[in-house]
Design an enzyme around this catalytic site. Structure first.
Site, short mmCIF file in Angstrom:
data_model
loop_
_atom_site.label_atom_id
_atom_site.label_comp_id
_atom_site.label_asym_id
_atom_site.label_seq_id
_atom_site.Cartn_x
_atom_site.Cartn_y
_atom_site.Cartn_z
N ASP A 1 -48.07 18.59 90.74
CA ASP A 1 -48.80 19.75 91.27
C ASP A 1 -47.97 21.01 91.03
OD1 ASP A 1 -46.72 19.53 93.08
OD2 ASP A 1 -47.99 19.52 94.86
N GLU B 1 -54.54 14.51 100.38
CA GLU B 1 -54.26 15.23 99.14
C GLU B 1 -55.40 16.17 98.76
OE1 GLU B 1 -51.56 15.57 97.73
OE2 GLU B 1 -50.37 13.91 98.51
N TYR C 1 -53.30 14.61 89.17
CA TYR C 1 -52.38 14.74 90.30
C TYR C 1 -52.79 13.82 91.46
CZ TYR C 1 -50.48 16.28 94.67
OH TYR C 1 -49.90 16.27 95.91
#
Length: 371
Positions: free
Chosen positions: A160, A59, A142
């Site tokens: 996101d 991520e 996020y």
């Protein structure tokens, strides 16, 4: 219509005389989304074994970087640093070299800081708590939501840009998605409706729809979307208007002169200041403004008689978030033993393996390392 939906295939039908509320619309989207994701999810290396560490690294890498570009970086990173302890202990220069090409190098530094906290406070693991994940350097709502939901099954949203776009179009919401208040509102909406037993898949399905169907550039592929019957932007012909974003400020243009300097078996490098753009990274020496050939030697502190070869290189540019560098380059081959007043000389081969050069210098670094 509150909890039982009328389906035609995968598509939810809505009665004209009883429109769904925002919450109901999102609830109705869950099953079509999950069904679509089970059939169409891309095979990605971090999905093969979604441990907290793997989800976290992927991520962070995926921020500002395309999925296809990340795959090789991800594999190389995990080969070198297979767990949190190895990340916590890696020397910074080695870490930045592994990160070379991904940009935004503070992301890598924050990974190391967070790993050190995980080792000292959580036994070398990431905490299984959304709130505690948020306390780690470099982890925002996020990333915390992605780790919590995908790796730990905790029902927390991961909002996101893809998710903001999909949900904005689904609800025909005209709020500016670049505002943090709008993002927080969307997180609350999704937190209230996400399936508790499939939180990770739900989040990933929203991201995947945004990446593959409700795309960021160009027209959305509405005919392929499992949410087409629910989408208010599609129904109202608003997909070109939504999502709403505040126009970005124009980038500042900066002119620079960059030097690709070699000496027998060595290359000239410079370390940037610890604060500011590309803080603490190594670079090719350079200066603001455009220098002519004669001025370039004065700036480096060398005389014409110490130069074996000097030539102008093609102009190049590099775009940062808010700044654009427009660069003039020179290739200079110095006689053995020549010193400069700027930078330091490093062995050419070890420099290639040791020092991370930001992508801003890619156009000129090849004259040092590829010939």
């Amino acid at each position: 219509m509150s909890s039982s939906w009328i389906f035609e295939g995968m598509e939810v039908l809505e009665r004209e005389d009883e429109p769904l509320s925002f919450e109901e619309r999102l609830q109705a989207a869950a099953e079509p989304l999950l069904s679509w994701f089970r059939k169409h999810a891309r095979v990605l290396p971090w999905r093969e074994d979604p441990t907290p560490y793997h989800v976290w690294i992927s991520e962070i890498m995926l921020q500002q970087t395309r999925v296809e570009a990340v795959k090789d970086y991800y594999r190389r990173f995990l080969e070198a640093l297979p767990d949190i302890r190895s990340l916590a202990e890696v020397p910074e220069e080695r870490l930045l070299k592994l990160w070379e090409g991904l940009g935004y190098y503070n992301r890598a530094r924050n990974l190391k800081k967070a790993a050190a906290i995980a080792v000292s406070s959580y036994g070398g693991e990431l905490p299984a708590s959304y709130e505690e994940l948020l306390l780690l350097p470099g982890i925002g709502s996020y990333t915390a939501g992605a780790i919590a939901s995908i790796a730990y099954g905790i029902p927390e949203p991961a909002v996101d840009g893809n998710v903001l776009r999909v949900v904005s179009r689904l609800l025909a919401a005209r709020e500016d998605i670049l505002k943090q208040s709008v993002k927080r509102q969307m997180e609350e909406l999704l937190r209230a409706v996400m399936p508790k037993d499939e939180a990770g898949s739900f989040n990933q399905a929203l991201m995947e729809i945004g990446a593959m169907v409700c795309v960021p550039n160009g027209a959305p592929h509405c005919g392929e979307c499992p949410l087409r019957g629910l989408c208010l932007a599609r129904r109202g012909g608003l997909t070109e208007e939504i999502p709403v974003k505040t126009p970005k400020k124009a980038r500042v243009i900066e002119e620079r002169t960059v030097f690709a300097v070699r000496r027998k078996g060595q290359v000239l490098l410079h370390k940037r200041p610890e604060k500011g753009l590309l803080a603490g990274l190594y670079e090719l020496p350079g200066t603001p403004g455009y220098l002519e050939l004669s001025e370039a030697l004065d700036w480096l502190g060398v005389e014409a008689g110490q130069v074996e070869l000097m030539e102008a290189l093609p102009d190049a540019k590099h775009i940062f978030s808010h700044v654009e560098w427009r660069m003039r380059g020179y290739y200079i081959l110095l006689r053995e033993g020549t010193e400069t007043k700027e930078g330091f000389f490093a062995d050419r081969e070890s420099a290639r393996e040791t020092y991370a050069l930001p992508g801003a210098f890619k156009a000129y670094a090849k004259y040092l390392f590829e010939s």
